[in-house]
Structure formats: C-alpha cells, structure tokens
Design a protein around this motif. Structure first.
Motif, mmCIF file in Angstrom:
data_model
loop_
_atom_site.group_PDB
_atom_site.id
_atom_site.type_symbol
_atom_site.label_atom_id
_atom_site.label_comp_id
_atom_site.label_asym_id
_atom_site.label_seq_id
_atom_site.Cartn_x
_atom_site.Cartn_y
_atom_site.Cartn_z
ATOM 1 N N ARG A 25 0.804 -1.221 0.000
ATOM 2 C CA ARG A 25 0.000 0.000 0.000
ATOM 3 C C ARG A 25 0.842 1.278 0.000
ATOM 4 O O ARG A 25 0.464 2.267 -0.597
ATOM 5 C CB ARG A 25 -0.912 -0.008 1.222
ATOM 6 N N GLY A 26 1.973 1.297 0.608
ATOM 7 C CA GLY A 26 2.802 2.493 0.711
ATOM 8 C C GLY A 26 3.526 2.887 -0.560
ATOM 9 O O GLY A 26 4.279 3.851 -0.573
ATOM 10 N N GLY A 27 3.333 2.140 -1.657
ATOM 11 C CA GLY A 27 3.971 2.504 -2.918
ATOM 12 C C GLY A 27 5.322 1.854 -3.140
ATOM 13 O O GLY A 27 6.113 2.302 -3.953
ATOM 14 N N TRP A 28 5.598 0.789 -2.429
ATOM 15 C CA TRP A 28 6.841 0.064 -2.636
ATOM 16 C C TRP A 28 6.516 -1.403 -2.856
ATOM 17 O O TRP A 28 5.397 -1.849 -2.617
ATOM 18 C CB TRP A 28 7.792 0.245 -1.453
ATOM 19 N N ALA A 29 7.481 -2.144 -3.351
ATOM 20 C CA ALA A 29 7.265 -3.558 -3.649
ATOM 21 C C ALA A 29 8.499 -4.375 -3.305
ATOM 22 O O ALA A 29 9.619 -3.869 -3.347
ATOM 23 C CB ALA A 29 6.918 -3.742 -5.129
ATOM 24 N N ASP A 30 8.260 -5.620 -2.954
ATOM 25 C CA ASP A 30 9.338 -6.602 -2.856
ATOM 26 C C ASP A 30 9.382 -7.310 -4.196
ATOM 27 O O ASP A 30 8.397 -7.917 -4.614
ATOM 28 C CB ASP A 30 9.051 -7.629 -1.752
ATOM 29 N N VAL A 31 10.498 -7.218 -4.882
ATOM 30 C CA VAL A 31 10.649 -7.824 -6.209
ATOM 31 C C VAL A 31 11.858 -8.756 -6.168
ATOM 32 O O VAL A 31 12.992 -8.306 -6.028
ATOM 33 C CB VAL A 31 10.844 -6.747 -7.297
ATOM 34 N N ASP A 32 11.575 -10.037 -6.266
ATOM 35 C CA ASP A 32 12.626 -11.054 -6.236
ATOM 36 C C ASP A 32 12.534 -11.885 -7.502
ATOM 37 O O ASP A 32 11.447 -12.089 -8.042
ATOM 38 C CB ASP A 32 12.463 -11.968 -5.022
ATOM 39 N N GLY A 47 8.388 4.211 -4.672
ATOM 40 C CA GLY A 47 7.822 5.386 -5.312
ATOM 41 C C GLY A 47 6.750 5.077 -6.340
ATOM 42 O O GLY A 47 6.540 5.854 -7.266
ATOM 43 N N ILE A 48 6.061 3.959 -6.190
ATOM 44 C CA ILE A 48 4.999 3.575 -7.123
ATOM 45 C C ILE A 48 3.712 4.257 -6.653
ATOM 46 O O ILE A 48 3.153 3.903 -5.621
ATOM 47 C CB ILE A 48 4.837 2.052 -7.176
ATOM 48 N N ALA A 49 3.237 5.244 -7.415
ATOM 49 C CA ALA A 49 2.121 6.072 -6.967
ATOM 50 C C ALA A 49 0.796 5.769 -7.648
ATOM 51 O O ALA A 49 -0.227 6.319 -7.258
ATOM 52 C CB ALA A 49 2.473 7.548 -7.178
ATOM 53 N N GLN A 57 6.428 -0.498 -14.300
ATOM 54 C CA GLN A 57 7.494 -1.176 -13.558
ATOM 55 C C GLN A 57 7.442 -2.682 -13.777
ATOM 56 O O GLN A 57 8.467 -3.320 -13.984
ATOM 57 C CB GLN A 57 7.381 -0.869 -12.059
ATOM 58 N N LEU A 58 6.229 -3.255 -13.736
ATOM 59 C CA LEU A 58 6.088 -4.691 -13.929
ATOM 60 C C LEU A 58 6.609 -5.106 -15.302
ATOM 61 O O LEU A 58 7.322 -6.105 -15.428
ATOM 62 C CB LEU A 58 4.632 -5.113 -13.753
ATOM 63 N N ASP A 59 6.303 -4.323 -16.324
ATOM 64 C CA ASP A 59 6.828 -4.609 -17.668
ATOM 65 C C ASP A 59 8.361 -4.620 -17.671
ATOM 66 O O ASP A 59 8.981 -5.486 -18.291
ATOM 67 C CB ASP A 59 6.323 -3.590 -18.688
#
Length: 77
Positions: A25-32, A47-49, A57-59
C-alpha cells in the motif's frame, strides 16, 4: 478481505525463471527473481504512486528477468 495491505503475483517461465512481486500500500514492492537455479536476485521498487506506474514497472521487471522471451511472446498475442 475488503482493504488489503498488499497484493502479489508470481510469474514463471522457461527456463526455470521466476519473478515474484508483492506490491504494498505504501507505494513500494518486494521484487525477487530467479533465473535458473543459481541466479537469484532482487530489484529496486519504490515510489509507485499509481496502477499505471506499477504496470510500467512490472513490464520492466519482466523484461529484466525473462529478457527476449517476453518480447517474442507479446508478438504471438
């Protein structure tokens, strides 16, 4: 749950590559990611708003992990 704090996706493909993304929810992600059995890593994600920014970003994460495989599969859609 009506108001989740996070949502996650797991994308797998050849050869033994996986991308795991949990967006918070806070605009950040765990990406592994894992490319083969001996190449794990993590990618920066903050910083994902908006949903649009997350899609962009996913792309880029998919392209990073799956390389040209992502581009060639899109042309077959």
């Amino acid at each position: 749950m009506n108001d989740p704090d996070s949502v996650g996706v797991l994308i797998s493909g050849p050869p033994e590559a996986e991308l795991s993304v949990v967006l918070f929810r806070g605009g950040w992600a765990d990406v592994d990611y894992l490319v083969g059995m001996d190449d794990p890593g993590a990618l920066p994600a903050s910083g994902i708003a908006s949903a649009r920014e997350f899609g962009i970003q996913l792309d880029s994460w998919v392209a990073h992990v799956f390389g040209q495989l992502a581009c060639s599969s899109e042309s077959n859609l």
